[in-house]
Motif scaffolding. Structure first.
Motif, PDB file in Angstrom:
ATOM      1  N   VAL A 165      -4.984 -25.048 -10.444  1.00 56.33           N
ATOM      2  CA  VAL A 165      -3.781 -24.249 -10.146  1.00 56.33           C
ATOM      3  C   VAL A 165      -4.189 -22.779 -10.013  1.00 56.33           C
ATOM      4  N   SER A 166      -5.080 -22.327 -10.897  1.00 52.39           N
ATOM      5  CA  SER A 166      -5.520 -20.930 -10.805  1.00 52.39           C
ATOM      6  C   SER A 166      -6.371 -20.711  -9.552  1.00 52.39           C
ATOM      7  N   LEU A 167      -7.163 -21.725  -9.201  1.00 46.57           N
ATOM      8  CA  LEU A 167      -7.967 -21.623  -7.974  1.00 46.57           C
ATOM      9  C   LEU A 167      -7.063 -21.390  -6.763  1.00 46.57           C
ATOM     10  N   MET A 168      -5.949 -22.096  -6.727  1.00 47.79           N
ATOM     11  CA  MET A 168      -5.052 -22.010  -5.570  1.00 47.79           C
ATOM     12  C   MET A 168      -4.316 -20.665  -5.498  1.00 47.79           C
ATOM     13  N   GLN A 169      -4.359 -19.898  -6.583  1.00 48.23           N
ATOM     14  CA  GLN A 169      -3.769 -18.558  -6.515  1.00 48.23           C
ATOM     15  C   GLN A 169      -4.569 -17.673  -5.551  1.00 48.23           C
ATOM     16  N   MET A 170      -5.835 -18.003  -5.372  1.00 45.39           N
ATOM     17  CA  MET A 170      -6.637 -17.281  -4.379  1.00 45.39           C
ATOM     18  C   MET A 170      -6.013 -17.457  -3.002  1.00 45.39           C
ATOM     19  N   ALA A 171      -5.592 -18.694  -2.719  1.00 52.93           N
ATOM     20  CA  ALA A 171      -4.969 -18.971  -1.423  1.00 52.93           C
ATOM     21  C   ALA A 171      -3.589 -18.317  -1.343  1.00 52.93           C
ATOM     22  N   LYS A 172      -2.841 -18.435  -2.436  1.00 52.78           N
ATOM     23  CA  LYS A 172      -1.484 -17.879  -2.442  1.00 52.78           C
ATOM     24  C   LYS A 172      -1.509 -16.374  -2.166  1.00 52.78           C
TER      25      LYS A 172
END
Lengths: 315, 327
Positions: A165-172
């Motif tokens: 979930v934290s990894l996807m904050q890069m995308a967000k």
């Protein structure tokens, strides 16, 4: 992700003296704070708590915080030695912050902007869902209101406790910045010590302008990981701001004492507005007591309260 | 299931494979015996095969996250190059980032699959020792990510959809990589992938190692093979930092919730693509077929969407990931 290494407290809160992390000089705390946590001997820039950074950057009384109450959900039910849910509660109590990012609107020498500041004191400034969400919200708001965005990065990277979930904050965050770019709105990233991992590999590196404080550690992988991987000693000054400038990775290095002036200058170019010249960077303590000159009258209450807290801490 | 006994590449995390490969070996021996003589062993072989099937199903249904990580890293697991060989009717490899160099850790090229043309981008690990070294074990440098973006922009111009295969332990942590802006290369890719005006499909086929994976991982549809993993940090790295010991990798793998089922439950991927019984390494062709079918379905769906809706949906998809309390 290497943030735990920077988490160690080398300065005792309330102590009169602190030791410089870089040159080892003993610094008189009051003077050190007045210099905004910059070593008077070697010029080393210590990490600056988010609230102090805002006080140093925004015109007095102009910062209006947004999305203050967002808090992380423990979606993984992560448990290493202390459960993440408990860690969140204790860190909130210790820092008085809800997570590692403070966002809102402010004026810098009279120029309105959207301001986001990372707080290293909160789990090493690690980026999880709250940091990601606040940056996305800030960029969306700025896109709509055509406000230039200023982001101060200070982070060990993604927050492991939130897994992918934290990894996807890069995308967000990158997605939101992409929309901001598309709308023709300016963005400035200021990387401060340390900025590594998923934060460097996302929003902090894709703003229009990349600025770093002197001597800041900035990189993708932490130096220890690199040294272990290549089994070689790292070159002197590796991954420091000056090294990045040399390698063509950043636009400018700006000292903390000059940061507000510099931001106002750049924002003037970006927005076509004129900065209000009357503002001079002054020590935080003095600034809090100073009578404001700006176009906008500051609400007198907030700064005073803060000054009281500061005094109480020192006592 | 192949007749050959599995090579005993049993690492720690693959201990569960041992009884299975023992059984496989036994079956193979009996087969040989059966062929050489006129003994009636067919019944016996059939029985053993049935047992092997049952046991494999049983073992693979209950793998721990750490064991799955080891399956994802299995030496015989199909790699991007296998998909190129088994799945495509034509492939034109394209090299270089036009700025610094050619990074073999990322493969890019024009592909045709069952009448569909697209750009393929994938991490490349290499089969032989020599290959693996040349591909840096699938750990790309900034030029690899820049090459990927340069080709993706080409695909956009030529109106070709994009398919990416994710299989990397992570982007390379080295001096040159940092000097040339590893972080900014990855960040730039993530940002620009939101802007690609053609459909993008991403499949995690093995290791989804952090930012190095996400650097080619922003798509309209993201799928994961059943035994692949996708994580913010390697279990070993996480264990070293939080448990202060690399030996705690199994615990870290557990805590990180990095399996395909976890990612699906967390809403971070769209679909888990089931693998043949006993993992993709037991039946590469079967695994490739399933991936091929999924890509075909998705590309078909996405081709229907107008560009504006495509980009809006892509943004909203990632925008929704990880919603905090208090909104």
């Amino acid at each position: 992700m290497a943030w735990t290494r920077f988490g160690k407290k080398k300065d005792m809160p309330g102590g009169l003296w602190i030791k410089c992390e870089s040159c080892g000089a003993m610094l008189f705390r009051k003077e050190f704070e007045q210099k905004h946590r910059v070593c008077g001997t070697c010029g080393y820039h210590f990490t600056l708590p988010a609230r102090d950074r805002i006080a140093l950057t925004a015109d007095p009384g102009t910062f209006e915080e947004m999305w203050k109450d967002l808090t992380a959900r423990d979606v993984l039910e992560f448990n290493d030695r202390v459960p993440y849910a408990e860690k969140l509660v204790s860190t909130k109590a210790k820092t008085g912050e809800s997570d590692a990012m403070v966002t809102g609107t402010a004026q810098v020498k009279g120029i309105p902007c959207a301001l986001g500041v990372m707080n290293f004191q909160f789990l090493g400034g690690s980026m999880g869902m709250v940091v990601g969400e606040k940056i996305a919200l800030l960029c969306e708001m700025a896109t709509e209101r055509k406000l230039p965005v200023v982001l101060f990065a200070c982070s060990g990277g993604a927050r492991m406790h939130e897994g992918a979930v934290s990894l996807m904050q890069m995308a967000k965050t990158c997605g939101a910045l992409q929309r901001l770019h598309q709308a023709g709105v300016a963005s400035i990233s200021v990387m401060t010590h340390p900025t590594t991992g998923g934060v460097t590999a996302s929003f902090a590196s894709v703003c229009d302008m990349l600025i770093a404080e002197p001597g800041a550690l900035i990189g993708f992988a932490g130096p220890r990981v690199i040294a272990t991987t290549i089994k070689k000693e790292l070159p002197k000054g590796f991954q420091r701001s000056e090294f990045l400038l040399e390698k063509g990775q950043i636009d400018r290095i700006v000292a903390r004492s000059a940061m507000r002036d510099e931001l106002a200058r750049l924002l003037a170019y970006a927005t076509g507005r004129d900065a209000v010249a009357a503002f001079k960077p002054v020590p935080v303590a003095a600034e809090l007591e100073a009578v404001a000159v700006p176009a906008v009258e500051p609400p007198a209450e907030k700064p005073r309260k803060k000054a009281k807290v500061r005094k109480a801490e020192e006592a | 299931m192949t007749d050959q006994p599995a090579k005993t590449t049993v690492q720690d995390g693959l201990a569960f494979e041992r009884p299975l490969s023992d059984l496989q070996q036994k079956i193979a021996e009996l087969r040989k015996l059966n062929a050489g003589s006129h003994l009636e062993l067919a019944g016996e072989i059939e029985l053993l095969e049935e047992r092997l099937r049952r046991q494999t199903a049983e073992v693979y249904a209950h793998l721990s996250p750490w064991e799955r990580v080891n399956v994802a890293r299995h030496a015989e697991r199909p790699l991007t190059s296998d998909y190129v060989q088994l799945m495509l009717d034509d492939f034109v490899e394209l090299h270089g980032d036009r700025v610094f160099g050619e990074d073999r850790a990322i493969l890019t090229g024009l592909a045709t699959m069952a009448g569909r043309r697209f750009l393929l981008v994938g991490h490349r690990k290499g089969k032989t020792v020599k290959d693996r070294l040349a591909c840096n074990f699938g750990c790309a440098h900034p030029e690899g990510y820049r090459k990927a973006m340069q080709k993706m922009r080409l695909a956009e111009k030529w109106k070709l959809p994009i398919v990416t295969f994710i299989n990397t332990p992570g982007a390379y942590p080295g001096i040159g990589a940092e000097e040339r802006g590893q972080a900014s290369a990855i960040a730039r890719n993530i940002l620009e992938m939101f802007d690609l005006k053609v459909p993008v499909v991403c499949i995690v086929i093995g290791e989804g190692g952090s930012g190095g994976a996400l650097g080619i991982g922003v798509g309209d549809r993201v799928g994961m093979l059943e035994n692949s993993y996708y994580s913010v940090i390697s279990p070993e790295g996480c264990a070293a930092i939080l448990w202060k010991s690399g030996d705690k990798a199994p615990e870290a793998a557990d805590a990180l919730k990095l399996t395909s089922k976890d990612l699906l439950r967390l809403g971070l991927v769209d679909k888990v693509i089931e693998e043949p019984l006993g993992g993709a390494h037991r039946d590469p062709k079967g695994a490739v077929e399933r991936v091929k079918a999924q890509i075909g379905t998705w590309l078909g769906e996405l081709a229907e969407l107008p560009v504006e809706r495509l980009l809006e949906q892509r943004y909203q998809k990632f925008r929704r990931m990880g919603t905090p309390n208090g909104l």
